[in-house]
Design a protein around this motif. Structure first.
Motif, PDB file in Angstrom:
ATOM      1  N   GLU A  32       0.846  -1.182   0.000  1.00  0.00           N
ATOM      2  CA  GLU A  32       0.000   0.000   0.000  1.00  0.00           C
ATOM      3  C   GLU A  32       0.889   1.243   0.000  1.00  0.00           C
ATOM      4  N   VAL A  33       0.572   2.208  -0.855  1.00  0.00           N
ATOM      5  CA  VAL A  33       1.282   3.486  -0.863  1.00  0.00           C
ATOM      6  C   VAL A  33       0.715   4.312   0.282  1.00  0.00           C
ATOM      7  N   THR A  34       1.564   4.685   1.258  1.00  0.00           N
ATOM      8  CA  THR A  34       1.045   5.360   2.441  1.00  0.00           C
ATOM      9  C   THR A  34       1.403   6.837   2.531  1.00  0.00           C
ATOM     10  N   SER A  35       2.498   7.278   1.913  1.00  0.00           N
ATOM     11  CA  SER A  35       2.819   8.703   1.947  1.00  0.00           C
ATOM     12  C   SER A  35       3.825   9.057   0.866  1.00  0.00           C
ATOM     13  N   ALA A  36       3.926  10.374   0.609  1.00  0.00           N
ATOM     14  CA  ALA A  36       4.885  10.895  -0.362  1.00  0.00           C
ATOM     15  C   ALA A  36       5.314  12.285   0.091  1.00  0.00           C
ATOM     16  N   LYS A  37       6.632  12.520   0.167  1.00  0.00           N
ATOM     17  CA  LYS A  37       7.154  13.801   0.648  1.00  0.00           C
ATOM     18  C   LYS A  37       8.132  14.391  -0.359  1.00  0.00           C
ATOM     19  N   LEU A  38       7.959  15.691  -0.619  1.00  0.00           N
ATOM     20  CA  LEU A  38       8.851  16.396  -1.541  1.00  0.00           C
ATOM     21  C   LEU A  38      10.277  16.414  -1.012  1.00  0.00           C
ATOM     22  N   VAL A  39      11.223  16.305  -1.922  1.00  0.00           N
ATOM     23  CA  VAL A  39      12.642  16.393  -1.603  1.00  0.00           C
ATOM     24  C   VAL A  39      13.248  17.417  -2.557  1.00  0.00           C
ATOM     25  N   ALA A  40      14.120  18.277  -2.030  1.00  0.00           N
ATOM     26  CA  ALA A  40      14.865  19.241  -2.840  1.00  0.00           C
ATOM     27  C   ALA A  40      13.953  20.086  -3.725  1.00  0.00           C
ATOM     28  N   ARG A  41      12.895  20.622  -3.115  1.00  0.00           N
ATOM     29  CA  ARG A  41      11.968  21.527  -3.793  1.00  0.00           C
ATOM     30  C   ARG A  41      11.352  20.919  -5.052  1.00  0.00           C
ATOM     31  N   GLY A  42      11.032  19.632  -4.992  1.00  0.00           N
ATOM     32  CA  GLY A  42      10.318  18.980  -6.086  1.00  0.00           C
ATOM     33  C   GLY A  42      11.180  18.214  -7.064  1.00  0.00           C
ATOM     34  N   VAL A  43      12.486  18.189  -6.848  1.00  0.00           N
ATOM     35  CA  VAL A  43      13.371  17.423  -7.730  1.00  0.00           C
ATOM     36  C   VAL A  43      13.131  15.923  -7.544  1.00  0.00           C
ATOM     37  N   ALA A  44      12.697  15.556  -6.348  1.00  0.00           N
ATOM     38  CA  ALA A  44      12.424  14.152  -6.047  1.00  0.00           C
ATOM     39  C   ALA A  44      11.288  14.064  -5.027  1.00  0.00           C
ATOM     40  N   VAL A  45      10.765  12.860  -4.867  1.00  0.00           N
ATOM     41  CA  VAL A  45       9.732  12.574  -3.873  1.00  0.00           C
ATOM     42  C   VAL A  45      10.088  11.258  -3.192  1.00  0.00           C
ATOM     43  N   ASP A  46      10.077  11.266  -1.854  1.00  0.00           N
ATOM     44  CA  ASP A  46      10.262  10.025  -1.107  1.00  0.00           C
ATOM     45  C   ASP A  46       8.893   9.384  -0.919  1.00  0.00           C
ATOM     46  N   ILE A  47       8.742   8.167  -1.432  1.00  0.00           N
ATOM     47  CA  ILE A  47       7.484   7.428  -1.334  1.00  0.00           C
ATOM     48  C   ILE A  47       7.628   6.359  -0.259  1.00  0.00           C
ATOM     49  N   THR A  48       6.634   6.296   0.630  1.00  0.00           N
ATOM     50  CA  THR A  48       6.610   5.254   1.653  1.00  0.00           C
ATOM     51  C   THR A  48       5.539   4.236   1.286  1.00  0.00           C
ATOM     52  N   LEU A  49       5.964   2.971   1.205  1.00  0.00           N
ATOM     53  CA  LEU A  49       5.056   1.855   0.996  1.00  0.00           C
ATOM     54  C   LEU A  49       4.944   1.094   2.311  1.00  0.00           C
ATOM     55  N   THR A  50       3.767   0.571   2.603  1.00  0.00           N
ATOM     56  CA  THR A  50       3.630  -0.374   3.695  1.00  0.00           C
ATOM     57  C   THR A  50       3.533  -1.751   3.049  1.00  0.00           C
ATOM     58  N   VAL A  51       4.536  -2.587   3.325  1.00  0.00           N
ATOM     59  CA  VAL A  51       4.658  -3.899   2.683  1.00  0.00           C
ATOM     60  C   VAL A  51       4.570  -4.985   3.746  1.00  0.00           C
ATOM     61  N   THR A  52       3.760  -5.997   3.471  1.00  0.00           N
ATOM     62  CA  THR A  52       3.709  -7.188   4.313  1.00  0.00           C
ATOM     63  C   THR A  52       4.038  -8.371   3.418  1.00  0.00           C
ATOM     64  N   CYS A  53       5.089  -9.118   3.766  1.00  0.00           N
ATOM     65  CA  CYS A  53       5.491 -10.267   2.954  1.00  0.00           C
ATOM     66  C   CYS A  53       6.162 -11.313   3.837  1.00  0.00           C
ATOM     67  N   GLU A  54       6.270 -12.510   3.290  1.00  0.00           N
ATOM     68  CA  GLU A  54       6.796 -13.669   4.016  1.00  0.00           C
ATOM     69  C   GLU A  54       8.228 -13.414   4.496  1.00  0.00           C
ATOM     70  N   SER A  55       8.444 -13.613   5.790  1.00  0.00           N
ATOM     71  CA  SER A  55       9.750 -13.405   6.404  1.00  0.00           C
ATOM     72  C   SER A  55      10.842 -14.201   5.680  1.00  0.00           C
ATOM     73  N   GLY A  56      12.000 -13.568   5.520  1.00  0.00           N
ATOM     74  CA  GLY A  56      13.135 -14.239   4.904  1.00  0.00           C
ATOM     75  C   GLY A  56      13.285 -13.987   3.414  1.00  0.00           C
ATOM     76  N   ARG A  57      12.284 -13.419   2.763  1.00  0.00           N
ATOM     77  CA  ARG A  57      12.393 -13.110   1.333  1.00  0.00           C
ATOM     78  C   ARG A  57      13.059 -11.751   1.162  1.00  0.00           C
ATOM     79  N   ASP A  58      13.824 -11.620   0.100  1.00  0.00           N
ATOM     80  CA  ASP A  58      14.393 -10.332  -0.270  1.00  0.00           C
ATOM     81  C   ASP A  58      13.473  -9.696  -1.286  1.00  0.00           C
ATOM     82  N   GLY A  59      13.209  -8.402  -1.109  1.00  0.00           N
ATOM     83  CA  GLY A  59      12.270  -7.732  -1.985  1.00  0.00           C
ATOM     84  C   GLY A  59      12.882  -6.541  -2.687  1.00  0.00           C
ATOM     85  N   GLY A  60      12.224  -6.175  -3.756  1.00  0.00           N
ATOM     86  CA  GLY A  60      12.572  -4.975  -4.494  1.00  0.00           C
ATOM     87  C   GLY A  60      11.291  -4.329  -4.987  1.00  0.00           C
TER      88      GLY A  60
END
Length: 137
Positions: A32-60
């Motif tokens: 789920e996409v939970t938040s987004a915050k401007l970085v460097a006056r709009g050059v970038a945005v930090d996106i926060t996802l809430t992720v639930t997945c099986e322990s021990g897996r590597d994700g991207g």
């Protein structure tokens, strides 16, 4: 002959049902996409996802962000890596505005992307996510 046809049809139906059942990793995964915050006056945005997945897996996670900017559209993409914990966790990734494009602003944007989850043996390339998010400072 009729019994053979009926049995074959039943077996075909069962095998098709088995193909539609999700794998345990994809069934337990939520994003789920939970938040987004401007970085460097709009050059970038930090996106926060809430992720639930099986322990021990590597994700991207790979994602993109589109937002109306006047009569134009600001666009960017990015990604991040994480390790699944088995419980909901915050995963933060940065989306960079497209070079030569428009800066992001506060307001509503559309976030899209997908998540891949891997073990040393295999990878599961789901789920895909899409949703509106409010970009803040």
């Amino acid at each position: 002959m009729r019994r053979v046809t009926t049995t074959a049809a039943a077996l075909l139906g069962l095998s098709l049902c088995a193909l539609l059942v999700p794998t345990p990793a994809s069934a337990a995964t939520t994003v789920e996409v939970t938040s987004a915050k401007l970085v460097a006056r709009g050059v970038a945005v930090d996106i926060t996802l809430t992720v639930t997945c099986e322990s021990g897996r590597d994700g991207g996670a790979e994602f993109s962000l589109r937002q109306r900017s006047g009569d134009n559209v600001a666009y960017g993409s990015g990604g991040t890596m994480f390790t699944c914990t088995g419980v909901p966790q915050a995963v933060i990734g940065r989306v960079y505005a497209e070079s030569g494009g428009f800066a992001f602003n506060r307001g509503i944007a559309l976030a899209t992307g997908n998540v891949s989850l891997c073990t040393p043996v295999d990878c599961d390339y789901s789920p895909r996510f899409e949703g509106e998010v409010r970009v803040t400072r």
